[in-house]
Motif scaffolding. Structure first.
Motif, PDB file in Angstrom:
ATOM      1  N   VAL A 281       0.981  -0.799   0.035  1.00  0.00           N
ATOM      2  CA  VAL A 281      -0.229  -0.254  -0.502  1.00  0.00           C
ATOM      3  C   VAL A 281       0.677   1.073  -0.297  1.00  0.00           C
ATOM      4  O   VAL A 281       1.815   1.292   0.495  1.00  0.00           O
ATOM      5  CB  VAL A 281      -0.780  -0.030   0.992  1.00  0.00           C
ATOM      6  CG1 VAL A 281      -1.842   0.844   0.784  1.00  0.00           C
ATOM      7  CG2 VAL A 281      -1.665  -1.143   1.643  1.00  0.00           C
ATOM      8  N   PHE A 282       0.984   1.864  -0.716  1.00  0.00           N
ATOM      9  CA  PHE A 282       1.262   3.141  -1.315  1.00  0.00           C
ATOM     10  C   PHE A 282       0.945   5.110  -0.647  1.00  0.00           C
ATOM     11  O   PHE A 282      -0.340   4.648  -0.033  1.00  0.00           O
ATOM     12  CB  PHE A 282       1.224   4.129  -2.295  1.00  0.00           C
ATOM     13  CG  PHE A 282       2.286   3.767  -3.461  1.00  0.00           C
ATOM     14  CD1 PHE A 282       3.638   3.277  -3.686  1.00  0.00           C
ATOM     15  CD2 PHE A 282       1.726   2.070  -4.342  1.00  0.00           C
ATOM     16  CE1 PHE A 282       4.571   2.852  -4.994  1.00  0.00           C
ATOM     17  CE2 PHE A 282       2.712   1.509  -5.022  1.00  0.00           C
ATOM     18  CZ  PHE A 282       3.967   1.455  -5.209  1.00  0.00           C
ATOM     19  N   ASP A 283       1.863   4.878   0.116  1.00  0.00           N
ATOM     20  CA  ASP A 283       1.158   6.425   1.109  1.00  0.00           C
ATOM     21  C   ASP A 283       1.177   7.867   0.165  1.00  0.00           C
ATOM     22  O   ASP A 283       0.141   8.471   0.436  1.00  0.00           O
ATOM     23  CB  ASP A 283       2.081   7.158   2.338  1.00  0.00           C
ATOM     24  CG  ASP A 283       2.759   5.834   3.410  1.00  0.00           C
ATOM     25  OD1 ASP A 283       1.550   5.394   3.969  1.00  0.00           O
ATOM     26  OD2 ASP A 283       3.977   6.163   3.512  1.00  0.00           O
ATOM     27  N   ASP A 284       1.419   7.518  -1.011  1.00  0.00           N
ATOM     28  CA  ASP A 284       1.393   8.598  -2.250  1.00  0.00           C
ATOM     29  C   ASP A 284       0.038   8.706  -2.914  1.00  0.00           C
ATOM     30  O   ASP A 284      -0.099   7.745  -3.395  1.00  0.00           O
ATOM     31  CB  ASP A 284       2.761   8.460  -3.234  1.00  0.00           C
ATOM     32  CG  ASP A 284       2.668   9.413  -4.436  1.00  0.00           C
ATOM     33  OD1 ASP A 284       1.109  10.365  -4.354  1.00  0.00           O
ATOM     34  OD2 ASP A 284       3.490   9.307  -4.943  1.00  0.00           O
ATOM     35  N   PRO A 285      -1.165   8.968  -2.356  1.00  0.00           N
ATOM     36  CA  PRO A 285      -2.146   9.342  -3.376  1.00  0.00           C
ATOM     37  C   PRO A 285      -2.244   8.959  -5.170  1.00  0.00           C
ATOM     38  O   PRO A 285      -3.036   8.532  -5.223  1.00  0.00           O
ATOM     39  CB  PRO A 285      -2.520  10.445  -2.787  1.00  0.00           C
ATOM     40  CG  PRO A 285      -1.717  11.597  -2.376  1.00  0.00           C
ATOM     41  CD  PRO A 285      -0.378  10.423  -2.134  1.00  0.00           C
ATOM     42  N   SER A 286      -0.904   9.244  -5.742  1.00  0.00           N
ATOM     43  CA  SER A 286      -0.733   8.865  -7.006  1.00  0.00           C
ATOM     44  C   SER A 286      -0.756   7.996  -7.523  1.00  0.00           C
ATOM     45  O   SER A 286      -0.153   7.431  -8.469  1.00  0.00           O
ATOM     46  CB  SER A 286      -0.012  10.396  -6.873  1.00  0.00           C
ATOM     47  OG  SER A 286       1.333  10.583  -7.097  1.00  0.00           O
ATOM     48  N   ARG A 287      -0.334   6.720  -6.553  1.00  0.00           N
ATOM     49  CA  ARG A 287       0.347   5.706  -6.897  1.00  0.00           C
ATOM     50  C   ARG A 287      -0.981   4.304  -6.210  1.00  0.00           C
ATOM     51  O   ARG A 287      -1.554   5.243  -5.348  1.00  0.00           O
ATOM     52  CB  ARG A 287       1.648   5.818  -5.982  1.00  0.00           C
ATOM     53  CG  ARG A 287       2.729   6.217  -7.249  1.00  0.00           C
ATOM     54  CD  ARG A 287       3.436   6.067  -7.745  1.00  0.00           C
ATOM     55  NE  ARG A 287       3.797   4.489  -7.758  1.00  0.00           N
ATOM     56  CZ  ARG A 287       5.459   5.119  -7.401  1.00  0.00           C
ATOM     57  NH1 ARG A 287       5.977   5.827  -7.423  1.00  0.00           N
ATOM     58  NH2 ARG A 287       5.657   3.620  -7.536  1.00  0.00           N
ATOM     59  N   ILE A 302       0.175  -7.702  -5.350  1.00  0.00           N
ATOM     60  CA  ILE A 302      -0.816  -6.119  -6.203  1.00  0.00           C
ATOM     61  C   ILE A 302      -0.653  -5.204  -4.669  1.00  0.00           C
ATOM     62  O   ILE A 302       0.638  -4.511  -3.941  1.00  0.00           O
ATOM     63  CB  ILE A 302      -1.869  -7.029  -5.277  1.00  0.00           C
ATOM     64  CG1 ILE A 302      -2.971  -8.529  -5.640  1.00  0.00           C
ATOM     65  CG2 ILE A 302      -3.430  -6.526  -4.946  1.00  0.00           C
ATOM     66  CD1 ILE A 302      -2.755  -8.304  -7.252  1.00  0.00           C
ATOM     67  N   SER A 303      -0.987  -3.876  -5.500  1.00  0.00           N
ATOM     68  CA  SER A 303      -0.567  -3.026  -4.967  1.00  0.00           C
ATOM     69  C   SER A 303      -1.722  -2.041  -4.866  1.00  0.00           C
ATOM     70  O   SER A 303      -2.791  -1.881  -5.564  1.00  0.00           O
ATOM     71  CB  SER A 303       0.014  -1.369  -6.564  1.00  0.00           C
ATOM     72  OG  SER A 303       2.146  -2.006  -6.315  1.00  0.00           O
ATOM     73  N   ALA A 304      -1.586  -1.042  -3.744  1.00  0.00           N
ATOM     74  CA  ALA A 304      -3.191  -0.093  -4.059  1.00  0.00           C
ATOM     75  C   ALA A 304      -2.424   0.965  -3.257  1.00  0.00           C
ATOM     76  O   ALA A 304      -0.916   1.536  -2.683  1.00  0.00           O
ATOM     77  CB  ALA A 304      -4.102  -1.438  -2.416  1.00  0.00           C
ATOM     78  N   GLY A 305      -3.574   2.119  -3.003  1.00  0.00           N
ATOM     79  CA  GLY A 305      -2.877   3.531  -3.102  1.00  0.00           C
ATOM     80  C   GLY A 305      -4.135   4.380  -2.872  1.00  0.00           C
ATOM     81  O   GLY A 305      -5.191   3.797  -3.125  1.00  0.00           O
ATOM     82  N   GLY A 306      -4.469   5.031  -2.147  1.00  0.00           N
ATOM     83  CA  GLY A 306      -5.454   6.828  -1.784  1.00  0.00           C
ATOM     84  C   GLY A 306      -6.851   6.156  -1.423  1.00  0.00           C
ATOM     85  O   GLY A 306      -7.264   6.166  -2.136  1.00  0.00           O
ATOM     86  N   VAL A 307      -6.368   5.142  -0.559  1.00  0.00           N
ATOM     87  CA  VAL A 307      -7.145   4.310   0.347  1.00  0.00           C
ATOM     88  C   VAL A 307      -7.289   5.683   1.605  1.00  0.00           C
ATOM     89  O   VAL A 307      -6.863   6.727   2.013  1.00  0.00           O
ATOM     90  CB  VAL A 307      -6.659   3.533   1.526  1.00  0.00           C
ATOM     91  CG1 VAL A 307      -7.387   2.718   2.809  1.00  0.00           C
ATOM     92  CG2 VAL A 307      -5.741   2.102   0.709  1.00  0.00           C
ATOM     93  N   THR A 308      -9.149   6.122   1.082  1.00  0.00           N
ATOM     94  CA  THR A 308      -9.529   6.936   2.294  1.00  0.00           C
ATOM     95  C   THR A 308     -11.366   6.813   2.574  1.00  0.00           C
ATOM     96  O   THR A 308     -10.941   6.199   1.746  1.00  0.00           O
ATOM     97  CB  THR A 308     -10.015   8.202   1.055  1.00  0.00           C
ATOM     98  OG1 THR A 308     -10.136   7.975   0.231  1.00  0.00           O
ATOM     99  CG2 THR A 308      -8.713   9.073   1.398  1.00  0.00           C
ATOM    100  N   VAL A 309     -11.849   7.035   3.652  1.00  0.00           N
ATOM    101  CA  VAL A 309     -12.819   6.799   3.424  1.00  0.00           C
ATOM    102  C   VAL A 309     -14.123   8.344   3.441  1.00  0.00           C
ATOM    103  O   VAL A 309     -14.014   9.147   3.815  1.00  0.00           O
ATOM    104  CB  VAL A 309     -13.175   6.845   5.415  1.00  0.00           C
ATOM    105  CG1 VAL A 309     -14.670   6.911   5.855  1.00  0.00           C
ATOM    106  CG2 VAL A 309     -12.444   5.631   6.193  1.00  0.00           C
ATOM    107  N   THR A 310     -15.216   8.256   2.845  1.00  0.00           N
ATOM    108  CA  THR A 310     -15.947   8.580   2.118  1.00  0.00           C
ATOM    109  C   THR A 310     -17.335   7.911   2.904  1.00  0.00           C
ATOM    110  O   THR A 310     -17.172   7.567   2.997  1.00  0.00           O
ATOM    111  CB  THR A 310     -16.120   7.951   1.112  1.00  0.00           C
ATOM    112  OG1 THR A 310     -16.623   7.131   0.209  1.00  0.00           O
ATOM    113  CG2 THR A 310     -14.354   8.291  -0.141  1.00  0.00           C
TER     114      THR A 310
END
Length: 344
Positions: A281-287, A302-310
């Protein structure tokens, strides 16, 4: 232990990926290549239009392509990898299974059949025991295991990590690379300066396969997961790497930090081709980005990123190399699992 293996459909894009992944493999020795009748009898280097960015291994290039029939394959082959078109595989694979071969298949036919294991070794290895049910039902001595669709396999490991919070609904929009359609699948005039907001058959695969992969196996059958899945699948002008935008609603409240911890805690399988950590999981929201991140873990992570709560639940992006982790590499891992579990 050396396991002698063959590839059904070795000249296509996924077949070529198999060859690259099997070269210098610790356990598997590539001993048979099959293709359509137009290639039979030719040296592999003359039969295949090689598209991989490394040369054909010399020992493979000189191998003779065989017919895709059981009587053309030596009986000392322990395991077959299938990369046949699904309509061809539906006719061909049963003949090999009736002849007693074990087949790890990337082809889409039979993925949702009740007695066929659909597996990701790091996520649901226990589903492999459906082979016992399969043999009882079908009366063959062989064994068939399937890996999921390339877009499904990108998303499901992240969903497996989040399932502890109670998955209710999942919505996903995919940005899928052109290699997923095969070399001739999308013309340059269609895809350059364009996005195609429809990929035939892709959305049902994501919606159905995800529920089977995360379903409960009771020793006799798999109960599909109760979550609702909605998918929108889009083709974009990227060569390799499927990027997906996911929204997941859970019964329990979950923070972004908890979701990230859950994803990063999913271990790899104790198999040669599985990464030590399945999801990065990337800290950078652009990845993640396809060009930068598809080769992580030799194309198997597997790569992930941009984890946010909406207000609509968790939102995040995930990425996998579609012809490695999403196709040939997935079947290779299933083959390693078959060996490890004693089916080969």
């Amino acid at each position: 232990m050396t396991v002698r293996v063959g590839i059904l459909g070795a000249t296509g894009a996924v077949g070529q990926r198999f060859i690259k992944l099997l070269t210098n493999h610790d356990t598997f020795e590539l001993a048979a290549l099959t293709a359509s009748e137009s290639s039979v009898g030719k040296q592999y280097s003359n039969a295949a239009k090689w598209r991989i960015n490394t040369p054909i291994p010399e020992n493979i290039g000189s191998m003779t392509v065989k017919s895709t029939t059981p009587d053309a394959i030596s009986d000392d082959i322990d395991l077959l990898f299938s990369s046949l078109p699904s309509d061809v595989a539906a006719d061909v694979e049963p003949a090999f299974l009736e002849a007693g071969y074990v087949v790890s298949s990337n082809s889409s036919n039979d993925r949702m059949s009740a007695d066929i294991p659909l597996t990701i070794p790091e996520i649901n290895p226990g589903h492999l025991d459906l082979i016992e049910v399969q043999r009882d039902n079908r009366g063959w001595d062989g064994a068939l295991v399937k890996n999921p669709n390339c877009s499904t396999i990108t998303m499901v490991p992240t969903l497996a990590a989040l399932d502890q919070f109670g998955l209710e609904t999942v919505s996903v929009s995919t940005l899928q690379a052109v290699s997923g359609a095969g070399y001739s699948g999308v013309t340059s005039m269609e895809i350059i300066d364009n996005t195609i907001p429809y990929i035939g058959g892709e959305e049902p695969k994501m919606q159905q396969e995800s529920r089977k992969l995360l379903g409960e196996f009771d020793g006799a059958s798999v109960s599909l997961h109760e979550m609702d899945v909605a998918a929108s699948c889009n083709r974009i002008p990227t060569l390799d790497g499927h990027l997906e935008n996911v929204f997941a609603e859970t019964t329990a409240d979950v923070s972004a930090e908890e979701a990230i911890d859950a994803m990063e805690s999913v271990p790899g399988a104790d198999l040669p081709s599985s990464p030590d950590q399945l999801i990065h999981v990337f800290d950078d929201p652009s990845r993640p980005q396809p060009r930068l991140d598809r080769e992580r873990g030799n194309g198997m992570q597997i790569s992930a990123g941009g984890v946010t709560v909406t207000d609509a639940g968790l939102k995040y992006n995930c990425l996998a190399h579609n012809t490695i982790r999403g196709a040939a590499g997935a079947s290779l891992l299933n083959g390693e699992l078959l060996v490890d579990a004693g089916w080969v």
